[in-house]
Enzyme design. Sequence first.
Site, PDB file in Angstrom:
ATOM      1  CG  HIS A 169      -2.005  -1.021   1.120  1.00  0.00           C
ATOM      2  ND1 HIS A 169      -3.304  -0.702   0.785  1.00  0.00           N
ATOM      3  CD2 HIS A 169      -1.976  -2.360   1.273  1.00  0.00           C
ATOM      4  CE1 HIS A 169      -4.029  -1.810   0.751  1.00  0.00           C
ATOM      5  NE2 HIS A 169      -3.246  -2.837   1.052  1.00  0.00           N
ATOM      6  CG  ASP A 383      -0.101   9.361   0.806  1.00  0.00           C
ATOM      7  OD1 ASP A 383      -0.124   8.188   1.204  1.00  0.00           O
ATOM      8  OD2 ASP A 383      -0.896  10.235   1.202  1.00  0.00           O
TER       9      ASP A 383
HETATM   10  P1  ADQ Z   1      -3.164   5.916   4.823  1.00  0.00           P
HETATM   11  O1  ADQ Z   1      -1.784   6.436   5.004  1.00  0.00           O
HETATM   12  O2  ADQ Z   1      -3.905   5.638   6.040  1.00  0.00           O
HETATM   13  O3  ADQ Z   1      -3.175   4.608   3.917  1.00  0.00           O
HETATM   14  P2  ADQ Z   1      -5.153   7.272   2.981  1.00  0.00           P
HETATM   15  O4  ADQ Z   1      -5.015   6.639   1.672  1.00  0.00           O
HETATM   16  O5  ADQ Z   1      -5.351   8.736   2.886  1.00  0.00           O
HETATM   17  O6  ADQ Z   1      -3.884   7.072   3.927  1.00  0.00           O
HETATM   18  O7  ADQ Z   1      -6.361   6.632   3.729  1.00  0.00           O
HETATM   19  C1  ADQ Z   1      -6.877   7.178   4.894  1.00  0.00           C
HETATM   20  C2  ADQ Z   1      -8.305   6.689   5.092  1.00  0.00           C
HETATM   21  O8  ADQ Z   1      -8.697   6.938   6.443  1.00  0.00           O
HETATM   22  C3  ADQ Z   1      -9.298   7.404   4.215  1.00  0.00           C
HETATM   23  O9  ADQ Z   1     -10.275   6.487   3.806  1.00  0.00           O
HETATM   24  C4  ADQ Z   1      -9.911   8.465   5.131  1.00  0.00           C
HETATM   25  O10 ADQ Z   1     -11.235   8.799   4.822  1.00  0.00           O
HETATM   26  C5  ADQ Z   1      -9.838   7.779   6.487  1.00  0.00           C
HETATM   27  N1  ADQ Z   1      -9.646   8.759   7.553  1.00  0.00           N
HETATM   28  C6  ADQ Z   1      -8.604   9.592   7.714  1.00  0.00           C
HETATM   29  N2  ADQ Z   1      -8.764  10.346   8.799  1.00  0.00           N
HETATM   30  C7  ADQ Z   1      -9.935   9.993   9.354  1.00  0.00           C
HETATM   31  C8  ADQ Z   1     -10.658  10.405  10.505  1.00  0.00           C
HETATM   32  N3  ADQ Z   1     -10.205  11.336  11.317  1.00  0.00           N
HETATM   33  N4  ADQ Z   1     -11.825   9.799  10.742  1.00  0.00           N
HETATM   34  C9  ADQ Z   1     -12.289   8.840   9.922  1.00  0.00           C
HETATM   35  N5  ADQ Z   1     -11.666   8.404   8.844  1.00  0.00           N
HETATM   36  C10 ADQ Z   1     -10.490   8.965   8.550  1.00  0.00           C
HETATM   37  C11 ADQ Z   1      -2.195   3.763   3.297  1.00  0.00           C
HETATM   38  C12 ADQ Z   1      -1.180   4.469   2.404  1.00  0.00           C
HETATM   39  C13 ADQ Z   1      -1.914   5.292   1.351  1.00  0.00           C
HETATM   40  C14 ADQ Z   1      -2.867   4.403   0.553  1.00  0.00           C
HETATM   41  C15 ADQ Z   1      -3.739   3.580   1.495  1.00  0.00           C
HETATM   42  C16 ADQ Z   1      -4.540   2.557   0.744  1.00  0.00           C
HETATM   43  O11 ADQ Z   1      -0.317   5.298   3.156  1.00  0.00           O
HETATM   44  O12 ADQ Z   1      -0.998   5.925   0.477  1.00  0.00           O
HETATM   45  O13 ADQ Z   1      -3.680   5.205  -0.248  1.00  0.00           O
HETATM   46  O14 ADQ Z   1      -2.975   2.897   2.460  1.00  0.00           O
HETATM   47  O15 ADQ Z   1      -3.713   1.749  -0.011  1.00  0.00           O
END
Ligand code: ADQ
Length: 765
Positions: A169, A383
Amino acid sequence: MTGMQDLTGGRELVMVSNRLPVDRVIAADGTTSWRTSPGGLVTAVEPIVEQLGCVWVGWAGSADEHIEPFEIGRMRLEPVDLSRDDVERYYEGFSNGTLWPLYHDVIAPPEYHRHWWDRYVKVNRRFAERVAETAAQGAVAWIHDYQLQLVPAMLRELRPDLTIGFFLHIPFPPRGLFEQLPWRRSIIQGLLGADVIGFQRVPDAISFRTIAERYTHTQALGNTMVLPATADAPGRTVLAQEFPISIDAAAFAEVARRPETQQRAREIRAELGDPKTVMLGVDRLDYTKGIRHRLKAFDELLADDEIDASEIVLVQVASPSREQVDAYRQLRNEVELTVGRLNGEHGTIGHSPLVYLHRGYSREEMVALYLAADVLLVTPLRDGMNLVAKEYVACREDEQGVLVLSEFAGAADELKDALLVNPHDIEGLKAAFLRATHMPQEEQRRRMQGLRRAVHDNDVEHWASGFLGSMTSISETRAAAQASGTPEGATGPVSLVPQAFVPRSVGDRLRRIATASSLLVATDFDGTIAPIVPRPQDARMLPRARQALEMLSAAPGVRVALLTGRSLGGLADTGTGGEGWIVSGSHGSELTGFDVSGITGGAGGEPTDEESDRLDRITRRFERVLGSEPGVRLERKPFGVAVHTREVADPEYGRELLAAAVEFGVAEGLHVREGKQVREFSVRASDKGTVLQSIRDALPAGPVLFLGDDVTDEDAFAVLGPDDLGIKVGEGETAAAERIPDPAAAAAVLARLVELRTGIVIGSD
Ligand code: ADQ
């Protein structure tokens, strides 16, 4: 979603990730229950699991506690126990203190400790053993992320019957950084235990393949790594390519459409004091997410009076993350200090320009926030993908709102209509923030339409079906090879690479285009992939060519187009076509399987009244003059008439008839195309070059492979660029870069491309 069941070919699906996708809830009366937890991975795979059901192996989140397997909905959860010491060394230590910073451009310095590594190996083994105990015979095991990179090889050793996939990921680092890792070879060998290794971006996959070639005895062949046979194991192939992850766009749109969500969005704006502009940032509180840089740019804009503090609010949602790791504690302190200072300097009693929320929210509340935000700031320094950017886009059915997106997020590869920024460039960030706050509605709409197309074209179903489908195809190919008594790789990698008919120069060029994230495979029909036969209706695609085109069409990132001079009706007589294929008939005048609205120029559409009248007149004339000639066949097409002389007994006489027809056609101002024993006369200016150009313009940028045998195919060769590949089939002058002898060779070329793209070998006819 439909058809998910087919994705695993009816086999059990075992998901494996560091954390189980659930959190424990303790009720007031002390009873405990579990609910699915928010976060990147779960959000992405939830819809797949709802459809398919699965076993999920992972840590339940509390150290030194043994939890028995339990079920939620269609999931059976199999907890792996971790002690406090395991958590410190394997998770906080090696995963988040070594791998995470190393894989994210060493934004924070990675630490290398042998006792962390030792524990990483032990815990990975525990996960592998747990999967080996629990998985059904022949199951599909899908392992997730950087914490478990050794599991694929460990699991293969324990359970060779399983089909194993691994998805990373986060980014895979460039070789220069990865090589710092003292245990680099072990990590690569661990990953190569999988049948399919998925990455977020093309550069991640390229870096992995390069490093794997350097540190193991493997050879990259397009997207495939070829592993030679050893004393203990037969040779095999591993598909290592990009599968950009996405979201369940329809589910987000559904929540966004609800009146109560929209009401909540209005309330949020009201609670914020109805400012002119609401900016939003949503991230895990992680140093890779660029929160410091974002706040710095915002602070400077306020300090320089470039934005009015009373008219703007930046809402920064920063969900708690890895609070036991030093770098994260430090970041939290720093961000919270900045929030206080910034509001102290620029706020008033009734208004704070920066609202900081350090907690998790429900999906409904997240969607309301997305709807309330005029601008979303996604500015990570690195990211893997970033799902927040895609969620915002999926929610904005009103086609309003501006996405400011870091070019270092994987999402930037697809979301090209965002305002792309380099988050290290604070002046550039400030300029983008200002541009976003002032962007006219029309520009917002134009950009958001493009963004929404990208998110809908690749949603989570597309991602999952691409990944699971690749795993299933590989395991089915392997099973077929075993059943036929030719174990894959039994004689080493050479047996995996049929060389028949594919000249070396063509092979080299195919290799160059095969790994592009977006690839258009276009081919002519008669004489190219279907041998010429006396009666046109008897022509058939060679089975190997058909199989290859079907597999290419199903492969992520590939579109297949058939560009024929036949009318679509004439092509249908031969039973030709496939799911998802773009088919253009009558030299580009007819087009199906494609959103014609994206096409400009001569392709597609209906003839005008004037064109129809002209065509009627010309057809009558041809019928009068040629209709009674034995062996001559006239074929009416939507935009023209074709004169066929293939069945005229005397070829010389046939040529004379065609010459006479051309003389007439030219005099009438018709567009004339020459084919083998056929001349086509069209009232509409279109050719294969025009239609090929139109199709490629409407698809994501990427190389084109075009195969053709006829003079009419030269128009298509002529529009190809240096990064494309044109292959002429047979004799004759050509603008194509390469030449092969016949349709069997064309089928071999397509089969080779399948192998390079998907790792699957298609046997010869
Ligand atoms: P993350 O680093 O966790 O994931 P991201 O892809 O932005 O980053 O996913 C975050 C998820 O958490 C989103 O669905 C968002 O809506 C949710 N989220 C964030 N803050 C929140 C909050 N306060 N309350 C509720 N929900 C919240 C890792 C990798 C990324 C990659 C993903 C998926 O770092 O680059 O996109 O995995 O592969």
